[in-house]
Every structure is written in structure tokens, then in C-alpha cells.
Design a protein around this motif. Sequence first.
Motif, short mmCIF file in Angstrom:
data_model
loop_
_atom_site.label_atom_id
_atom_site.label_comp_id
_atom_site.label_asym_id
_atom_site.label_seq_id
_atom_site.Cartn_x
_atom_site.Cartn_y
_atom_site.Cartn_z
N PRO A 67 0.66 -1.19 0.03
CA PRO A 67 -0.16 0.02 0.05
C PRO A 67 0.80 1.32 -0.11
CG PRO A 67 -0.09 -1.26 2.22
CD PRO A 67 0.47 -1.74 1.21
N ASP A 68 2.12 1.32 0.80
CA ASP A 68 2.93 2.44 0.67
C ASP A 68 3.46 2.89 -0.62
OD1 ASP A 68 2.40 3.51 3.21
OD2 ASP A 68 3.41 1.79 4.17
N ILE B 181 4.01 14.95 -4.49
CA ILE B 181 4.81 14.17 -5.00
C ILE B 181 6.03 14.13 -3.75
CG2 ILE B 181 7.04 13.96 -6.43
CD1 ILE B 181 5.28 15.47 -8.63
N LEU B 182 6.40 15.15 -3.07
CA LEU B 182 7.29 15.12 -2.15
C LEU B 182 6.70 14.41 -0.48
CD1 LEU B 182 9.23 18.28 -2.57
CD2 LEU B 182 9.82 16.06 -3.30
N GLY B 183 5.24 14.56 -0.50
CA GLY B 183 4.79 14.07 0.43
C GLY B 183 4.84 15.15 1.77
N ILE B 184 4.62 16.41 1.38
CA ILE B 184 4.52 17.58 2.29
C ILE B 184 3.22 18.11 2.31
CG2 ILE B 184 5.51 19.76 2.71
CD1 ILE B 184 7.94 18.76 1.27
N PHE B 185 2.65 18.11 3.57
CA PHE B 185 1.18 18.39 3.64
C PHE B 185 0.13 17.94 2.71
CE2 PHE B 185 3.53 21.74 6.08
CZ PHE B 185 3.04 21.76 7.18
N THR B 186 0.42 16.44 2.55
CA THR B 186 -0.22 15.85 1.23
C THR B 186 -1.78 16.00 1.25
OG1 THR B 186 1.79 14.31 1.36
CG2 THR B 186 -0.26 13.62 0.09
N ARG B 187 -2.20 15.85 2.29
CA ARG B 187 -3.97 16.02 2.48
C ARG B 187 -4.22 17.39 1.99
NH1 ARG B 187 -5.90 11.31 5.12
NH2 ARG B 187 -4.36 10.31 6.28
N LYS C 15 10.19 13.59 7.90
CA LYS C 15 10.20 12.56 8.70
C LYS C 15 9.13 12.56 9.71
CE LYS C 15 14.77 11.21 8.39
NZ LYS C 15 15.05 10.01 7.62
N ASN C 16 8.47 13.63 10.05
CA ASN C 16 7.38 13.74 11.05
C ASN C 16 6.24 13.51 10.19
OD1 ASN C 16 5.56 14.84 12.99
ND2 ASN C 16 6.89 16.65 13.71
N PRO C 17 5.41 12.55 10.85
CA PRO C 17 4.04 12.34 10.09
C PRO C 17 3.21 13.28 10.23
CG PRO C 17 4.92 10.68 11.59
CD PRO C 17 5.72 11.70 11.85
N LEU C 18 3.20 14.33 11.03
CA LEU C 18 2.64 15.54 11.51
C LEU C 18 2.33 16.34 10.15
CD1 LEU C 18 0.53 17.10 13.22
CD2 LEU C 18 2.46 18.59 13.84
N TYR C 19 3.76 16.39 9.33
CA TYR C 19 3.72 17.38 8.13
C TYR C 19 3.70 16.50 6.87
CZ TYR C 19 5.57 20.34 11.67
OH TYR C 19 5.87 21.12 12.74
N ARG C 20 3.25 15.43 7.04
CA ARG C 20 2.99 14.48 5.72
C ARG C 20 1.55 14.90 5.22
NH1 ARG C 20 5.29 8.71 7.31
NH2 ARG C 20 7.54 9.47 7.72
N LEU D 196 -8.00 11.41 1.21
CA LEU D 196 -8.25 10.35 1.99
C LEU D 196 -7.18 9.57 2.52
CD1 LEU D 196 -11.97 9.64 0.14
CD2 LEU D 196 -11.47 10.76 2.25
N LEU D 197 -6.26 9.22 1.67
CA LEU D 197 -5.34 8.32 1.94
C LEU D 197 -4.10 8.92 2.66
CD1 LEU D 197 -5.03 6.20 -1.28
CD2 LEU D 197 -6.14 5.27 0.94
N GLY D 198 -3.89 9.98 2.49
CA GLY D 198 -2.50 10.56 2.71
C GLY D 198 -1.35 10.28 2.03
N CYS D 199 -0.41 10.50 2.49
CA CYS D 199 0.93 10.27 1.69
C CYS D 199 1.51 8.82 1.81
CB CYS D 199 1.83 11.34 1.85
SG CYS D 199 3.04 11.05 3.21
N GLY D 200 1.29 7.99 2.77
CA GLY D 200 1.71 7.11 3.36
C GLY D 200 3.08 7.15 3.79
N ARG D 201 3.91 5.95 3.89
CA ARG D 201 5.05 5.97 4.38
C ARG D 201 6.28 6.81 3.68
NH1 ARG D 201 7.70 0.09 5.60
NH2 ARG D 201 7.84 0.20 3.12
#
Length: 143
Positions: free
Chosen positions: A16-17, A74-80, A138-143, A128-133
Motif C-alpha cells: 500500500p505505501d 509528490i514530495l509528501g509534504i502536507f499531502t492532504r 520525517k515527522n508524520p504531522l507534516y505529511r 483520503l489516503l494521505g501520503c503513506g510511508r
Amino acid sequence: MLQKIITRFNASLSKPDLANLLLRLTFGLLIFHGWHKLHGGIGGIQSMLEAHGIPGFVGYGVLVGEFIAPIMIILGIFTRPAALVAAVTMLVAWLLVGISHTFELSQTGAWAIEDIVYYFMVAVVIALLGCGRYSVMKNPLYR
């Protein structure tokens, strides 16, 4: 025996990631629309907005939705939040240029607004999914 084969096969493809990363990279192709507007200008969009009584400066939002948001996704920064911005951009694109083509087919037989709908729906799925792993953060809060 067949059950073991199917179970191993399904387990080997259950990533999934990685799937989320591929989805984000694919959606990131929207950046080419933004790149075109960044270099070619947004005068046409500003004219369309002004024709609907909306101030022309709002047209700069297309650069956020079609260039900055895809980079963030693409980078997974504040993805949602970035995905929601891109989804709203696609909604506005439909209202400005696609609404009259909603029930039409293109010359090749495709739905006339399928690109807008695909980008909108994928942006919603990413929100809905977010960025994943896989993210540069590094901090999941900023993904």
C-alpha cells in the motif's frame, strides 16, 4: 494448494505505501499544466474569471493548484491539504471551462471532461489516503 498460491501472490503484491507513492507521482503529472501556465501566463484564466465577475488575481490560484500542490503531493509534504487544494482547482476548472461539456464526448469518443474528473477524483483519493510511508518529511504531522 491453490489457496496458498493465491495467498502468496496477494501478499507479494500488497504494497500500500508503494501504491500510494505511485499514485502521488502519477497525480504529480498535473505539474505540467501548471508549468505551462507559469511560463505562458494566466491571462486566459484571468479573462475567464473576470467574465464571471471574479477578480482576475484569483487566477494565480491555478498556479497553486496545478504547480505548487502537485510538488507538495509528490514530495509528501502536507499531502492532504495540497490534495484538497488541487481538487478545488479541478472543481473550478470544471465550472469555468468544463461545465458546458459535461454531457459531451470528445472527437475520439472519450468523455469531454475526463481529465478534469480524473484529476479531481485522484486528488480526493490522495486526500483520503494521505501520503503513506514514503515522504521527504520525517515527522508524520507534516505529511
